[in-house]
Design an enzyme around this catalytic site. Structure first.
Site, mmCIF file in Angstrom:
data_model
loop_
_atom_site.group_PDB
_atom_site.id
_atom_site.type_symbol
_atom_site.label_atom_id
_atom_site.label_comp_id
_atom_site.label_asym_id
_atom_site.label_seq_id
_atom_site.Cartn_x
_atom_site.Cartn_y
_atom_site.Cartn_z
ATOM 1 N N CYS A 203 17.200 10.535 -8.443
ATOM 2 C CA CYS A 203 16.623 11.851 -8.166
ATOM 3 C C CYS A 203 15.197 11.716 -7.659
ATOM 4 O O CYS A 203 14.233 12.105 -8.328
ATOM 5 C CB CYS A 203 16.673 12.694 -9.429
ATOM 6 S SG CYS A 203 18.356 12.884 -10.002
ATOM 7 N N GLU A 204 15.068 11.129 -6.496
ATOM 8 C CA GLU A 204 13.781 10.893 -5.848
ATOM 9 C C GLU A 204 14.039 10.872 -4.348
ATOM 10 O O GLU A 204 14.904 10.114 -3.903
ATOM 11 C CB GLU A 204 13.245 9.493 -6.210
ATOM 12 C CG GLU A 204 12.778 9.319 -7.622
ATOM 13 C CD GLU A 204 11.332 9.711 -7.808
ATOM 14 O OE1 GLU A 204 11.005 10.183 -8.896
ATOM 15 O OE2 GLU A 204 10.549 9.555 -6.850
ATOM 16 N N TYR B 266 7.163 -0.711 -1.782
ATOM 17 C CA TYR B 266 6.335 -1.168 -0.658
ATOM 18 C C TYR B 266 6.970 -1.021 0.708
ATOM 19 O O TYR B 266 6.756 -1.860 1.581
ATOM 20 C CB TYR B 266 5.867 -2.632 -0.804
ATOM 21 C CG TYR B 266 6.156 -3.413 -2.042
ATOM 22 C CD1 TYR B 266 5.168 -3.513 -3.033
ATOM 23 C CD2 TYR B 266 7.351 -4.096 -2.216
ATOM 24 C CE1 TYR B 266 5.402 -4.277 -4.162
ATOM 25 C CE2 TYR B 266 7.576 -4.862 -3.356
ATOM 26 C CZ TYR B 266 6.592 -4.947 -4.315
ATOM 27 O OH TYR B 266 6.806 -5.700 -5.420
#
Ligand SMILES: *Cc1c(COP(=O)(O)O)cnc(C)c1O
Length: 447
Positions: free
Chosen positions: A360-361, A333
């Site tokens: 890994c983002e 959020y």
């Protein structure tokens, strides 16, 4: 970074929490590390106890979903609060910590047969019934056990997000609760009153979380009391208790100005008693269920700085050894946090950097654009106000082990949650015989 609770900067220029040097904590327990300030956690419990219970005989139920484990459960009990639990796992944890079950409210919008049976076996104080299916099921389970279940009904007061975008759980189009406006709430009351093994004690609602607008609470209290009066007129039943949920907002970063707990208590209780007088019904006992505002500011996460990537003219990324695995809130959020360099806490800020996690983002960013002293690999970064919805929402994405948690106070640090190991990560894996190869076959079956 704003200093919370027992935080201070010590003679070595290091951040200190609960009398413990944060750099020492990182060295002793490793990072990422959740640090819980015992004194601040207890102080927040006491503030609620004083503002609601001592002043108004209202009851305070700590919402475990914000932060929970056996040690936290013991703190809550010692401070005299009740517990709001939502699953068999939380019930079991409270039981293992020997929490008095009469002080437990059991929530959930889809409690399973097994969870309801467990709640009856443990003799929890109240079951907060969410829907007709659950009402029938609970009545049947209670009948089989020759007991009467004390319940309150969860209602949706139909309050739209008109003051704050995070007021999300009180609107009619919600998976939670029974709608007042369309008559379902009244029908549920009538049904509950006819049931032999159900004892209807009161009503519940919860309008959302991280709320700063006290007027939203007053509005909700008036809507609920209006319905209490309507139900009385229609059925002769009076609500003994009115549970108005949790959701009080806290300070995360500059610009956040939460009201005090006492202001919250005054607004809530006065709205209920004024409405009771006006509508000529007995004022029910008020119950609140704070989570975030008790544990949030009491938690800090320590990380070790690793790779630093300067993209000239664009941005400087400082990566730490945790991220969305231990704190999913920024990714979920766009939550904001503050931080400081625990080993350079006395040094002035010199540059603006962004704190990245190691998952890994691209969305795994803990903080965008924060002014900090010059950082180097090996520095200890402390992110404040991570007590709520961090550990309880943590995950093993990328097979990162969950961090340890220490309880600090009076210069002492006690481990209250062990760090997960790589062995823990494979302990639930199973290899069917046809996939085994050589010695690997023993790895998964070792436990
Ligand atoms: C989440 C929740 C709470 C606690 O909310 P906070 O914002 O952490 O205070 C209380 N009651 C119910 C029913 C909830 O779902």
């Amino acid at each position: 970074m704003k200093l919370h609770g027992t935080m201070r900067i010590n003679d070595r220029g290091h951040l200190e929490i609960g009398g413990c040097d944060a750099v020492e904590l990182a060295r002793q327990f490793g990072t990422p590390l959740y640090v819980l300030d015992e004194q601040l956690f207890r102080k927040n419990c006491r503030e609620y106890h004083q503002a609601f219970t001592l002043k108004y005989s209202a009851e305070v139920i700590y919402a475990a979903k914000a932060l929970f484990n056996m040690a936290v459960c013991r703190l809550v009990e010692e401070e005299g609060l009740g517990l709001d639990l939502v699953s068999g796992g939380e019930l079991y944890t409270a039981r293992q910590a020997r929490f008095p079950m009469a002080r437990v409210y059991f929530h959930g919008n889809n409690k399973s047969f097994e969870e309801l049976a467990l709640a009856l076996e443990y003799k929890v104080g109240r079951i907060v019934v969410d829907n007709f299916y659950e009402l029938e099921l609970l009545n049947r389970l209670a009948k089989e056990r020759h007991v009467r279940a004390d319940i309150i009904l969860r209602l949706t007061p139909g309050i739209e997000a008109h003051t704050h975008e995070y007021i999300k759980t009180g609107q009619i189009d919600s998976k939670f609760g029974l709608v007042i406006e369309n008559g379902q709430a009244l029908a549920a009351i009538k049904k509950a009153l006819e049931m032999d093994n159900i004892n209807l004690r009161g009503l519940h609602c919860h309008i959302g979380s991280q709320i700063f607008e006290l007027e939203s609470y007053a509005h909700c209290a008036r809507v609920m009391m209006g319905f209490v009066a309507e139900a009385y007129k229609e059925t002769g039943w009076t609500a003994e208790e009115l549970d108005l949920g949790g959701g009080l907002g806290i300070y995360y970063a500059s610009g956040d100005r939460p009201p005090s707990v006492q202001e919250y208590a005054d607004v809530l209780v006065n709205a209920v008693s004024a409405a009771a007088e006006e509508l000529n019904v007995p004022a029910p006992r008020v119950i609140v269920e704070p989570g975030r505002s008790i544990c949030g500011p009491a938690g800090t996460t320590l990380y070790t700085v690793g790779a630093i990537k300067d993209i000239p003219g664009v941005r400087k990324y400082v990566a730490v050894d945790g991220g969305m695995g231990d704190n999913p809130r920024p990714a979920l959020y766009q939550a904001r946090y503050e931080a400081c360099a625990a080993n350079k806490a006395a040094q002035p800020a010199a540059e603006v950097v962004s704190i990245a996690g190691k998952c890994c983002e691209s969305g795994d960013m803990l903080i965008w654009d924060i002014a900090l002293p010059p950082l180097e690999p090996g520095d200890i970064l402390a992110v404040s106000c991570t007590g709520a919805y961090n550990y309880t929402m943590s995950m093993n994405y990328n097979r990162l082990p969950r961090p340890a948690m220490v309880l600090v106070g009076g210069g002492q640090a006690d481990l209250i949650l062990a760090r997960e190991t790589y062995a823990d990560l494979v302990s639930h894996d199973r290899l069917p015989a046809r996939l085994r190869k050589g010695k690997l076959s023993n790895v998964a079956s070792a436990r």
